[in-house]
Design an enzyme around this catalytic site. Structure first.
Site, PDB file in Angstrom:
ATOM      1  CG  HIS A 442      -1.863   1.107   1.465  1.00  9.60           C
ATOM      2  ND1 HIS A 442      -3.191   1.082   0.928  1.00  9.60           N
ATOM      3  CD2 HIS A 442      -1.756   2.425   1.792  1.00  9.60           C
ATOM      4  CE1 HIS A 442      -3.703   2.220   1.085  1.00  9.60           C
ATOM      5  NE2 HIS A 442      -2.727   3.104   1.719  1.00  9.60           N
ATOM      6  CD  GLU A 443       1.633   3.698   3.750  1.00 13.54           C
ATOM      7  OE1 GLU A 443       1.657   4.659   3.059  1.00 13.54           O
ATOM      8  OE2 GLU A 443       0.602   3.276   4.524  1.00 13.54           O
ATOM      9  CG  HIS A 446       0.092   6.108  -0.740  1.00  5.26           C
ATOM     10  ND1 HIS A 446      -0.714   6.793  -1.467  1.00  5.26           N
ATOM     11  CD2 HIS A 446      -0.555   5.590   0.345  1.00  5.26           C
ATOM     12  CE1 HIS A 446      -1.860   6.687  -0.713  1.00  5.26           C
ATOM     13  NE2 HIS A 446      -1.676   5.740   0.287  1.00  5.26           N
ATOM     14  CG  HIS A 449       0.574   8.437  -7.350  1.00  4.69           C
ATOM     15  ND1 HIS A 449      -0.505   9.050  -6.726  1.00  4.69           N
ATOM     16  CD2 HIS A 449       0.316   8.863  -8.479  1.00  4.69           C
ATOM     17  CE1 HIS A 449      -1.332   9.810  -7.497  1.00  4.69           C
ATOM     18  NE2 HIS A 449      -0.664   9.642  -8.797  1.00  4.69           N
TER      19      HIS A 449
HETATM   20 ZN   LIG Z   1      -3.090   5.196   1.771  1.00  5.33          ZN
END
Ligand SMILES: [Zn+2]
Length: 650
Positions: A442-443, A446, A449
């Site tokens: 998940h991190e 980010h 991105h």
């Molecule tokens: Zn998040």
């Protein structure tokens, strides 16, 4: 010279340096405003870069305060916050800057590229949503409203906190705590004045949830539940006042209602779209939720009530779906997982991480260079293990943004990933839970991105300028791969035997993730629809409860008792930032599920969509609206059935 900043914070001189910097900035702003013929290059760009450099200076302090917290970091951080807030408030109310932006937008409309246009658009929107451009009287009223709103929000959460803290339920009979985990029993246990052992349960989170999940005594569960859902009747008046003020504020700013105001800075187009999206999900989840509740009912002795569901869910889970975390951990040794994730990202996007030997704030923190097509594009700092003085949880924090500076030099991006995994030592590896693996993915979603941006304007580069309801799209997209056999098998190997994780174990992970997913979905949708409709016209008094009741007819398969006043504790929307925005959770999930299944269906490592995702979504950051980017990616709007598929809802 290194392409990246060196991580360092001088706590002794930080405040002095900060003040000096802001003084210089303020002078520079005055000079910029003096320029006769303002244009993007001589006015907007320098302002943007000033902001970038201030962020670059400030981020190491906030980072250090989170990962190596000491009295000194706290003190310096606390001292710096009001200084920064004061500075940025003044800029956000500087009407001369707003006017200059408007003029440049008009004058250079045909010359600017879309990134530059987006910078102007977002800045102008920001000014207009705060009302900085309105007449004096309106501005004064807006300010009054803002102050009143924050007082009310504060009262709301304070009332909730007090009510939560005031309540306690004492259990004297040991029979009533049977079945609770030993750690929860230990926490509840105390000795009264006469030396008798008793057990105290409260409405605070670990305690309340523990009894509702494991407590066998139904009467006690009901008592605790009733206490919980009837907290803070006085918050009903605050809700009325807040809703009225939000409505008035939206009207003053030129919006029909608060929902419309909220959407102005989000990806979702209009109210109708949001409500249709939520209601469609309700319709599609009901049948399976009914099956789930029937299954739950089948193991219960009596008709299930609201205060029984967590208890029976736990029984059912244990019987059918429970994982033994300890069996999984040996397959998720930290180093294997990280290298495996890098390997996966290489196969998916052709990107490569290479460790470098930069000295950081802790010996466990590691710096990596990121290469795309063998070109160095950014730097990642990871700090993954729990230790004293480090805040809990996991997060990504952006530092430098990819852009070209005033002289046209390329600046590369950088970001931090922080987690709290078990700490490793020479003889003891750090073995993760599967949830930790999901968190890391998940991190990382980010982080890439931010780090793979090719945008030249820092305010819309990477995660900067991305709409609030789309920020979680890249993180959830990547997180979904942590349940895929093809991906897990790249790295989930037993750290002692090197045996690859068996298929049955992966299957069980997915089943356990989807346990009661349709009922869970309906509950989240109930909150989302209630929040959104509540802000789409002016509700007051009984009408608030009536609205919630009418939504529950479709979303609550177990009838909610009439004494339940959930809204009086809905702090996300009455004291947090989620008003008319709670739907965002599901919204971003749909984008991520949709893109994810395109990749899966094409074959993960042959997927053209994965390459397009890199080129369109990751490289563009906030330079275009996410709805535009999504359309470029899929050549259609997001398909909600992909979210159902992700949750195992058929
Ligand atoms: Zn998040």
């Amino acid at each position: 010279m290194s392409k990246f900043l060196q991580f360092k914070v001088d706590l002794d001189t930080f405040i002095k340096d900060l003040n000096l910097r802001l003084e210089t900035n303020n002078k520079k702003i005055e000079e910029l405003l003096e320029i006769k013929d303002k244009c993007y290059a001589n006015f907007v760009k320098p302002l943007q870069m000033m902001d970038e450099y201030l962020g670059q200076f400030f981020t190491p302090l906030s980072h250090l305060n989170s990962v190596c917290n000491t009295e000194q970091t706290q003190e310096v951080y606390a001292q710096s916050l009001p200084i920064i807030t004061d500075y940025s408030t003044k800029i956000s109310q500087n009407i001369d800057i707003y006017k200059a932006y408007k003029k440049i937008q008009e004058k250079e409309s045909s010359e600017l590229n879309y990134e530059q246009k987006r910078v102007l658009e977002l800045n102008i929107l920001h000014f207009e949503l705060s009302g900085a451009h309105l007449d004096k009287k309106t501005k004064e009223r807006l300010q009054e409203i803002n102050i009143k709103k924050s007082e009310l929000s504060n009262d709301f959460s304070q009332n909730l906190l007090n009510a939560t803290n005031e309540y306690e339920y004492i259990i004297e009979d040991e029979k009533d705590i049977e079945g609770l985990p030993q750690s929860d029993i230990e926490t509840a246990k105390f000795e009264d004045d006469n030396g008798v052992i008793k057990y105290k349960f409260t409405l605070q989170m670990p305690s309340y949830i523990a009894y509702m999940t494991y407590g066998k005594n139904r009467k006690i569960r009901e008592t605790l539940y009733k206490a919980y859902v009837t907290r803070c009747p006085q918050n009903a008046i605050i809700i009325d006042e807040l809703l009225a003020l939000r409505n008035e504020m939206s009207n003053l700013l030129g919006f029909k209602n608060y929902a419309e105001y909220s959407l102005a800075s989000k990806m979702a187009n209009d109210e109708k779209t949001v409500l249709k999206f939520l209601n469609d999900l309700v319709d599609n989840s009901q049948a399976q939720a009914k099956i789930e509740i029937d299954e739950l009912q089948s193991i219960a002795k009596e008709p299930i009530q609201s205060f029984d569901s967590a208890y029976y869910a736990e029984l059912l889970k244990k019987e059918k779906y429970e994982l033994d975390e300890e069996l999984y951990r040996p397959y998720f040794e930290q180093k294997n997982v990280i290298n495996g994730m890098f390997d996966f990202l290489h196969k998916l996007f052709g990107i490569r991480f290479e460790k470098n030997d930069e000295a950081l704030w802790d010996e466990k923190a590691i710096s990596y260079d990121l290469y795309l097509d063998d070109k160095l594009v950014s730097r990642l700092y990871t700090d993954l293990e729990a230790r004293k003085g480090k805040s809990g949880g996991a997060w990504m924090h952006n530092w430098q943004a990819h852009c070209s500076d005033e002289e046209g030099n390329e600046q590369l991006a950088s970001a931090f990933i922080v987690c709290n995994f078990p700490s490793s030592s020479e003889n003891n590896p750090s073995l993760l839970r599967h949830d930790d693996v999901v968190t890391l993915f998940h991190e990382m979603g980010h982080a890439i991105h931010h780090m793979l941006s090719s945008v030249n304007e820092n305010e819309v580069s990477g995660v900067n300028g991305v709409e609030w309801d789309a920020v979680e799209f890249p993180s959830q997209f990547l997180e979904n791969f942590a349940y895929e056999p093809e991906v897990l098998k790249l790295f989930a190997k037993h750290y002692k035997t090197q045996e690859t994780i068996p298929d049955e174990m992966i299957e069980k992970l997915v089943k356990s993730k989807n346990f009661l997913s349709a009922s869970g979905m309906l509950r989240q949708l109930e909150f989302s629809i209630f929040d959104f409709m509540l802000h789409s016209k002016l509700y007051k008094g009984d009408k608030v409860q009536n609205l919630l009741d009418s939504i529950r007819k479709k979303t609550a398969l177990i009838q909610t008792p009439s004494y339940n006043k959930f809204q009086n504790g809905f702090s996300h929307i009455f004291s947090g930032g989620y008003a008319a925005g709670y739907y965002s959770y599901k919204w971003a999930e749909i984008l991520s599920a949709d893109a994810f299944f395109s990749v899966i269906d094409e074959g993960i490592f042959e997927s053209p969509t994965a390459k397009k995702y890199l080129d369109i979504v990751l490289k563009s950051g906030g330079a275009k609206s996410m709805s535009e980017l999504f359309y470029e990616l899929q050549e259609r709007d997001p398909n909600p059935t992909s979210l159902l598929r992700l949750n195992g809802i058929h």
